[in-house]
Motif scaffolding. Structure first.
Motif, PDB file in Angstrom:
ATOM      1  N   GLU A 107       0.837  -1.188   0.000  1.00  0.00           N
ATOM      2  CA  GLU A 107       0.000   0.000   0.000  1.00  0.00           C
ATOM      3  C   GLU A 107       0.879   1.249   0.000  1.00  0.00           C
ATOM      4  N   PRO A 108       0.460   2.288  -0.714  1.00  0.00           N
ATOM      5  CA  PRO A 108       1.242   3.532  -0.700  1.00  0.00           C
ATOM      6  C   PRO A 108       1.327   4.098   0.718  1.00  0.00           C
ATOM      7  N   TYR A 109       2.466   4.673   1.035  1.00  0.00           N
ATOM      8  CA  TYR A 109       2.697   5.253   2.350  1.00  0.00           C
ATOM      9  C   TYR A 109       1.794   6.464   2.567  1.00  0.00           C
ATOM     10  N   LEU A 110       1.242   6.585   3.756  1.00  0.00           N
ATOM     11  CA  LEU A 110       0.475   7.770   4.128  1.00  0.00           C
ATOM     12  C   LEU A 110       1.290   8.593   5.113  1.00  0.00           C
ATOM     13  N   GLU A 111       1.522   9.853   4.772  1.00  0.00           N
ATOM     14  CA  GLU A 111       2.181  10.769   5.695  1.00  0.00           C
ATOM     15  C   GLU A 111       1.314  10.905   6.952  1.00  0.00           C
ATOM     16  N   THR A 112       1.936  11.331   8.033  1.00  0.00           N
ATOM     17  CA  THR A 112       1.215  11.495   9.301  1.00  0.00           C
ATOM     18  C   THR A 112       0.011  12.411   9.144  1.00  0.00           C
ATOM     19  N   CYS A 113       0.175  13.496   8.404  1.00  0.00           N
ATOM     20  CA  CYS A 113      -0.935  14.438   8.223  1.00  0.00           C
ATOM     21  C   CYS A 113      -2.096  13.780   7.472  1.00  0.00           C
ATOM     22  N   CYS A 114      -1.784  12.923   6.504  1.00  0.00           N
ATOM     23  CA  CYS A 114      -2.834  12.247   5.734  1.00  0.00           C
ATOM     24  C   CYS A 114      -3.510  11.155   6.558  1.00  0.00           C
ATOM     25  N   ARG A 115      -2.751  10.487   7.427  1.00  0.00           N
ATOM     26  CA  ARG A 115      -3.377   9.516   8.338  1.00  0.00           C
ATOM     27  C   ARG A 115      -4.343  10.237   9.270  1.00  0.00           C
ATOM     28  N   SER A 116      -3.962  11.428   9.716  1.00  0.00           N
ATOM     29  CA  SER A 116      -4.845  12.221  10.575  1.00  0.00           C
ATOM     30  C   SER A 116      -6.112  12.624   9.817  1.00  0.00           C
ATOM     31  N   ALA A 117      -5.956  13.025   8.574  1.00  0.00           N
ATOM     32  CA  ALA A 117      -7.126  13.396   7.763  1.00  0.00           C
ATOM     33  C   ALA A 117      -8.031  12.189   7.547  1.00  0.00           C
ATOM     34  N   LEU A 118      -7.435  11.033   7.326  1.00  0.00           N
ATOM     35  CA  LEU A 118      -8.218   9.801   7.170  1.00  0.00           C
ATOM     36  C   LEU A 118      -9.012   9.530   8.442  1.00  0.00           C
ATOM     37  N   HIS A 119      -8.376   9.701   9.595  1.00  0.00           N
ATOM     38  CA  HIS A 119      -9.066   9.479  10.864  1.00  0.00           C
ATOM     39  C   HIS A 119     -10.194  10.496  11.063  1.00  0.00           C
ATOM     40  N   ARG A 120      -9.942  11.759  10.717  1.00  0.00           N
ATOM     41  CA  ARG A 120     -11.001  12.776  10.853  1.00  0.00           C
ATOM     42  C   ARG A 120     -12.209  12.431   9.981  1.00  0.00           C
ATOM     43  N   LEU A 121     -11.962  11.845   8.817  1.00  0.00           N
ATOM     44  CA  LEU A 121     -13.090  11.437   7.969  1.00  0.00           C
ATOM     45  C   LEU A 121     -13.947  10.385   8.656  1.00  0.00           C
ATOM     46  N   THR A 122     -13.325   9.508   9.433  1.00  0.00           N
ATOM     47  CA  THR A 122     -14.123   8.512  10.158  1.00  0.00           C
ATOM     48  C   THR A 122     -14.927   9.175  11.268  1.00  0.00           C
ATOM     49  N   LEU A 123     -14.361  10.206  11.878  1.00  0.00           N
ATOM     50  CA  LEU A 123     -15.048  10.872  12.991  1.00  0.00           C
ATOM     51  C   LEU A 123     -16.268  11.657  12.541  1.00  0.00           C
ATOM     52  N   VAL A 124     -16.215  12.261  11.360  1.00  0.00           N
ATOM     53  CA  VAL A 124     -17.342  13.075  10.901  1.00  0.00           C
ATOM     54  C   VAL A 124     -18.448  12.235  10.270  1.00  0.00           C
ATOM     55  N   GLY A 125     -18.132  11.015   9.888  1.00  0.00           N
ATOM     56  CA  GLY A 125     -19.146  10.109   9.350  1.00  0.00           C
ATOM     57  C   GLY A 125     -19.845  10.653   8.116  1.00  0.00           C
ATOM     58  N   MET A 126     -21.152  10.523   8.096  1.00  0.00           N
ATOM     59  CA  MET A 126     -21.960  10.897   6.935  1.00  0.00           C
ATOM     60  C   MET A 126     -21.970  12.401   6.665  1.00  0.00           C
TER      61      MET A 126
END
Length: 76
Positions: free
Chosen positions: A8-27
């Motif tokens: 899998e392509p590497y995710l920078e720390t900032c992008c991992r954080s953005a990915l996590h924020r997307l899970t938190l905001v949901g729909m």
């Protein structure tokens, strides 16, 4: 000993954080134009997020799986 290959392509720390924020905001989704906009665009380009017609970003099924394997795995 089995060797596990990471494909899998590497995710920078900032992008991992953005990915996590997307899970938190949901729909609700994340609006465009925020500080993490470049990361949301990178996630979109990787197929982990999608931009809706209203301009907000949301996770794709691939994004949910990547969050589960990369973010939640580290938390446990």
């Amino acid at each position: 000993m089995d060797v596990v290959e990471w494909n899998e392509p590497y995710l920078e720390t900032c992008c991992r954080s953005a990915l996590h924020r997307l899970t938190l905001v949901g729909m609700v989704g994340r609006p465009a134009g925020l500080k993490d906009g470049p990361c949301l665009e990178r996630l979109r380009g990787m197929g982990l997020a999608a931009q809706r017609p209203d301009g907000r970003y949301e996770l794709t099924e691939e994004g949910v799986a990547r969050h589960r394997s990369e973010i939640l795995r580290r938390a446990g």
